[in-house]
Scaffold this motif. Structure first.
Motif, mmCIF file in Angstrom:
data_model
loop_
_atom_site.group_PDB
_atom_site.id
_atom_site.type_symbol
_atom_site.label_atom_id
_atom_site.label_comp_id
_atom_site.label_asym_id
_atom_site.label_seq_id
_atom_site.Cartn_x
_atom_site.Cartn_y
_atom_site.Cartn_z
ATOM 1 N N CYS A 19 0.829 -1.205 0.000
ATOM 2 C CA CYS A 19 0.000 0.000 0.000
ATOM 3 C C CYS A 19 0.860 1.250 0.000
ATOM 4 O O CYS A 19 1.654 1.468 0.926
ATOM 5 C CB CYS A 19 -0.916 -0.006 1.230
ATOM 6 S SG CYS A 19 -1.908 1.499 1.390
ATOM 7 N N ALA A 20 0.713 2.065 -1.036
ATOM 8 C CA ALA A 20 1.297 3.414 -1.051
ATOM 9 C C ALA A 20 0.216 4.338 -0.496
ATOM 10 O O ALA A 20 -0.819 4.533 -1.136
ATOM 11 C CB ALA A 20 1.698 3.807 -2.467
ATOM 12 N N ALA A 27 3.998 6.053 -8.016
ATOM 13 C CA ALA A 27 5.152 5.203 -8.331
ATOM 14 C C ALA A 27 4.820 3.720 -8.281
ATOM 15 O O ALA A 27 5.351 2.943 -9.066
ATOM 16 C CB ALA A 27 6.308 5.499 -7.389
ATOM 17 N N TRP A 28 3.964 3.289 -7.345
ATOM 18 C CA TRP A 28 3.713 1.861 -7.213
ATOM 19 C C TRP A 28 2.460 1.461 -7.966
ATOM 20 O O TRP A 28 1.339 1.805 -7.605
ATOM 21 C CB TRP A 28 3.594 1.442 -5.753
ATOM 22 C CG TRP A 28 3.131 0.012 -5.642
ATOM 23 C CD1 TRP A 28 1.968 -0.425 -5.092
ATOM 24 C CD2 TRP A 28 3.799 -1.151 -6.135
ATOM 25 N NE1 TRP A 28 1.874 -1.795 -5.203
ATOM 26 C CE2 TRP A 28 2.985 -2.262 -5.850
ATOM 27 C CE3 TRP A 28 5.011 -1.362 -6.806
ATOM 28 C CZ2 TRP A 28 3.345 -3.564 -6.190
ATOM 29 C CZ3 TRP A 28 5.357 -2.659 -7.145
ATOM 30 C CH2 TRP A 28 4.537 -3.734 -6.841
ATOM 31 N N ASP A 29 2.650 0.731 -9.056
ATOM 32 C CA ASP A 29 1.544 0.158 -9.819
ATOM 33 C C ASP A 29 1.831 -1.326 -9.957
ATOM 34 O O ASP A 29 2.788 -1.716 -10.629
ATOM 35 C CB ASP A 29 1.455 0.809 -11.200
ATOM 36 C CG ASP A 29 0.299 0.256 -12.018
ATOM 37 O OD1 ASP A 29 -0.430 -0.627 -11.515
ATOM 38 O OD2 ASP A 29 0.125 0.701 -13.160
ATOM 39 N N PRO A 30 1.030 -2.173 -9.319
ATOM 40 C CA PRO A 30 1.344 -3.605 -9.329
ATOM 41 C C PRO A 30 1.089 -4.294 -10.662
ATOM 42 O O PRO A 30 1.564 -5.404 -10.884
ATOM 43 C CB PRO A 30 0.407 -4.165 -8.248
ATOM 44 C CG PRO A 30 -0.748 -3.224 -8.253
ATOM 45 C CD PRO A 30 -0.160 -1.860 -8.543
ATOM 46 N N PRO A 38 -1.560 -8.537 -11.342
ATOM 47 C CA PRO A 38 -0.559 -7.838 -10.535
ATOM 48 C C PRO A 38 0.739 -8.627 -10.449
ATOM 49 O O PRO A 38 0.724 -9.859 -10.490
ATOM 50 C CB PRO A 38 -1.223 -7.722 -9.158
ATOM 51 C CG PRO A 38 -2.230 -8.821 -9.127
ATOM 52 C CD PRO A 38 -2.681 -9.012 -10.548
ATOM 53 N N TRP A 39 1.841 -7.910 -10.352
ATOM 54 C CA TRP A 39 3.145 -8.534 -10.165
ATOM 55 C C TRP A 39 3.174 -9.232 -8.813
ATOM 56 O O TRP A 39 2.603 -8.754 -7.833
ATOM 57 C CB TRP A 39 4.234 -7.474 -10.220
ATOM 58 C CG TRP A 39 5.574 -8.002 -9.796
ATOM 59 C CD1 TRP A 39 6.491 -8.625 -10.586
ATOM 60 C CD2 TRP A 39 6.133 -7.974 -8.475
ATOM 61 N NE1 TRP A 39 7.581 -8.981 -9.830
ATOM 62 C CE2 TRP A 39 7.394 -8.604 -8.546
ATOM 63 C CE3 TRP A 39 5.688 -7.486 -7.255
ATOM 64 C CZ2 TRP A 39 8.215 -8.741 -7.428
ATOM 65 C CZ3 TRP A 39 6.490 -7.629 -6.138
ATOM 66 C CH2 TRP A 39 7.744 -8.254 -6.234
ATOM 67 N N VAL A 49 -3.472 -2.349 -2.196
ATOM 68 C CA VAL A 49 -4.519 -1.581 -1.533
ATOM 69 C C VAL A 49 -4.290 -0.115 -1.877
ATOM 70 O O VAL A 49 -3.215 0.421 -1.605
ATOM 71 C CB VAL A 49 -4.499 -1.791 -0.001
ATOM 72 C CG1 VAL A 49 -5.485 -0.856 0.684
ATOM 73 C CG2 VAL A 49 -4.817 -3.245 0.335
ATOM 74 N N PRO A 50 -5.276 0.545 -2.490
ATOM 75 C CA PRO A 50 -5.079 1.947 -2.895
ATOM 76 C C PRO A 50 -5.089 2.899 -1.710
ATOM 77 O O PRO A 50 -5.584 2.575 -0.623
ATOM 78 C CB PRO A 50 -6.272 2.202 -3.827
ATOM 79 C CG PRO A 50 -7.326 1.239 -3.375
ATOM 80 C CD PRO A 50 -6.591 0.024 -2.894
#
Length: 199
Positions: A19-20, A27-30, A38-39, A49-50
């Motif tokens: 979670c960012a 920056a964090w996109d899974p 998702p990775w 988790v957004p």
């Protein structure tokens, strides 16, 4: 005709929630490609988790951790106190505005349970400048870390919970790579779920 969906094998990989917490953090996109999947690191699966209001987000993340299939949580944010990546090792019992104790009867400090030394080592080996710090920054990340650690259920296996801070102006691609490196280090410490816990 075979029911392909019914034949899917259960996913017995432990979950790592990532979670960012800052809604402005892109920056964090899974999801890496057009597959929409998702990775995930080897041996685990990620649950993204957004960002949300810190109060609501603390509840959401604690709810994830109440599911014993979730074995780790990595909070991701920024730091203005370091030019390198930093694993925050503790959080103080402070309200979101920092003006008072969050929990009158709670401990003054809560310590992260993630394998901090291993994560820092992995980041350094991947070419990042990284360290661990007990310096708790006065922001939503520290607030969330304390709230989540203080709300862990007693008697349950303690999940790995950590907070990774990226330098304030670090490029998104570099943050993405650092988050994956940290998650991979966490995954190496997670054992597969018993069959009874698997999906």
């Amino acid at each position: 005709m075979l029911d392909i969906a019914a034949e899917k094998t259960p996913d017995n990989r432990p979950a790592i929630v990532i979670c960012a917490w800052d809604a402005d953090e892109a920056a964090w996109d899974p999801v890496e490609d057009l597959s929409g999947q998702p990775w995930s690191p080897a041996g685990a699966r990620t649950v993204a988790v957004p960002a949300d209001d810190p109060e609501a987000l603390a509840t959401t993340l604690s709810n994830h951790l109440s599911d014993d299939r979730t074995r780790a949580l990595l909070l991701v944010g920024r730091t203005c106190r370091s030019d390198g990546f930093r694993m925050q090792m503790r959080a103080e019992n402070r309200s979101l505005d920092g003006g008072r104790r969050m929990n009158i009867v709670g401990p003054g400090i809560a310590r992260a349970t993630a394998p901090t030394a291993e994560i820092v080592r992995a980041l350094n080996e991947a070419g990042f400048v990284a360290d661990a710090s007990s310096d708790a920054e006065e922001d939503a990340g520290s607030y969330l870390l304390y709230r989540i650690l203080a709300n862990l259920q007693e008697g349950a296996d303690t999940p790995a919970i950590g907070l990774l801070r990226a330098p304030e102006h670090e490029a998104d691609a570099s943050v993405q790579r650092a988050v994956k490196t940290a998650a991979q280090a966490m995954a190496r410490h997670l054992s597969p779920l018993p069959r009874a816990r698997a999906y």
